[in-house]
Design a protein around this motif. Sequence first.
Motif, PDB file in Angstrom:
ATOM      1  N   ALA A 151       0.728  -1.252   0.056  1.00  0.00           N
ATOM      2  CA  ALA A 151      -0.005  -0.019   0.111  1.00  0.00           C
ATOM      3  C   ALA A 151       0.898   1.161   0.012  1.00  0.00           C
ATOM      4  O   ALA A 151       0.629   2.279  -0.748  1.00  0.00           O
ATOM      5  N   LYS A 152       2.155   1.281   0.805  1.00  0.00           N
ATOM      6  CA  LYS A 152       3.066   2.278   0.745  1.00  0.00           C
ATOM      7  C   LYS A 152       3.375   2.635  -0.358  1.00  0.00           C
ATOM      8  O   LYS A 152       3.600   3.865  -1.160  1.00  0.00           O
ATOM      9  N   ALA A 153       4.092   1.468  -1.319  1.00  0.00           N
ATOM     10  CA  ALA A 153       4.539   1.431  -2.412  1.00  0.00           C
ATOM     11  C   ALA A 153       3.514   1.952  -3.441  1.00  0.00           C
ATOM     12  O   ALA A 153       3.654   2.957  -4.561  1.00  0.00           O
ATOM     13  N   GLN A 201      -4.961   2.657  -9.802  1.00  0.00           N
ATOM     14  CA  GLN A 201      -4.147   2.622  -8.559  1.00  0.00           C
ATOM     15  C   GLN A 201      -4.892   2.991  -7.332  1.00  0.00           C
ATOM     16  O   GLN A 201      -4.691   2.131  -6.405  1.00  0.00           O
ATOM     17  N   LYS A 202      -5.692   3.844  -7.361  1.00  0.00           N
ATOM     18  CA  LYS A 202      -6.487   4.256  -6.356  1.00  0.00           C
ATOM     19  C   LYS A 202      -7.334   3.378  -5.952  1.00  0.00           C
ATOM     20  O   LYS A 202      -7.689   2.952  -4.690  1.00  0.00           O
ATOM     21  N   LYS A 203      -7.996   2.461  -6.935  1.00  0.00           N
ATOM     22  CA  LYS A 203      -9.046   1.435  -6.569  1.00  0.00           C
ATOM     23  C   LYS A 203      -8.068   0.235  -6.102  1.00  0.00           C
ATOM     24  O   LYS A 203      -8.612  -0.210  -5.020  1.00  0.00           O
ATOM     25  N   LEU A 236      -6.100  -1.675   1.319  1.00  0.00           N
ATOM     26  CA  LEU A 236      -6.558  -1.235   2.622  1.00  0.00           C
ATOM     27  C   LEU A 236      -7.676  -2.134   3.391  1.00  0.00           C
ATOM     28  O   LEU A 236      -7.596  -2.310   4.657  1.00  0.00           O
ATOM     29  N   SER A 237      -8.564  -2.540   2.621  1.00  0.00           N
ATOM     30  CA  SER A 237      -9.585  -3.315   3.082  1.00  0.00           C
ATOM     31  C   SER A 237      -9.275  -4.775   3.427  1.00  0.00           C
ATOM     32  O   SER A 237      -9.562  -5.236   4.509  1.00  0.00           O
ATOM     33  N   ALA A 238      -8.468  -5.216   2.480  1.00  0.00           N
ATOM     34  CA  ALA A 238      -7.750  -6.542   3.047  1.00  0.00           C
ATOM     35  C   ALA A 238      -6.745  -6.510   4.257  1.00  0.00           C
ATOM     36  O   ALA A 238      -7.067  -7.498   4.904  1.00  0.00           O
TER      37      ALA A 238
END
Length: 407
Positions: free
Chosen positions: A81-83, A176-178, A184-186
């Motif tokens: 997620a950070k990448a 990318q946003k999706k 984040l949900s995972a």
Amino acid sequence: MNKTQFYISILAFILSGFSVLGQTRKQLETERIKLQNEIKQVNSLLFNEQKKEKNALEDLNNLNQKIEVRNKLIYTINLEAKALSKEINGNEKEIKALNKKLSELKEDYADMIFKSYKSKSQQSKTMFLLSSQNFYQAYKRLEYMKQYTAFRKKQGEEISIQTSIVQKLNDSLLIQKKSKDRLLSAEKNEKSKIETDKKRKEFLIAAIKKKENSYKRDLRKKIAQEKDVAAKIDKIIRDAIAKANKKVKVKPKSTKKNEFILTPEAKALATKFELNKGKLPWPVKEGLVTRRFGVQAHPTIKGITVNSTGLHINTKKGVFAESVFNGKVLAIQLTSEGRKNVLVQHGNYITAYNNLESILVKKDDNVVTGQKIGKIFTDKVSGKTKLIFVLFKNTKRLNPSSWILKR
């Protein structure tokens, strides 16, 4: 460099940036998928078996393994997620810069169109040519008008290229946003599951403490049984080496005790085995390592040390152990519990397939890579199907993890 080449170079730079960033994120994505599959394996091989009796210590060991994998998964998701956030920020900056360039291009083009419109009539063009003082000047003016027309066309193409670049970046940004939202949900979902596992862990620890002495006695008994089996296998190998070396008439000066004197054929086989280090297939089609090689503290009971002679691999009921390389059946051992261990020789290397219920080979049989050796034993009490895979070079035990394929 003209403007068209400039914008093409910008696009190439952006795409190369994507490949560098994408490579790192792709590795994280691959690791995440691998860990997700490992959790599925843990649930399938350690928690779905039918047990006759419950064993809190065994359940805790299994739960600890699942928590460990889930922690790795959460960490990997966080890194991914950070990448992705870094890529999104970079894309947003690029879009802003490209939109500015596009706006400037459009303003220049609009100004040029307006000026062209003021002198666009065919009459003005004709008069412009006829008012030339000589033929050379008329020729130069005609060339100028051609260049001007070509320049307008090129400006239009540059605007089209720039618009396409911005559109591609916008589309990429949306994807990318999706993807980040899904990650984040995972992560949130995995954190919720790990909290449930930790509560279960606390319950099991409390149950174990009530019967800790009983569990320690059982563990020490199992460790003693494992040592006995290992000692007998060691003796089988030493005796086999001594027997094989007696048949050799001319012994090399460098011959060492408890090492095979290899024939040219056996030496060639050993060399091939060595060349496949890290590439050997697993001894089971599907399996999960539940105990690593070597000396290690017991994962649950303090003060207990386990010396694992090989890899303990849990698999599904009814699965067969398979030879990891071409070789010859060196020996078959029958344990006091009635289980069978098969030793296969590959030059001066030996692979052992322990904890078999039934076998499909006999002593001195030649076997090939992937050939079924025997059916793995399923414990009726715990419901577990476990193969113990051991690797030797002469009498020295090696870590099988360094020799088989990474999963």
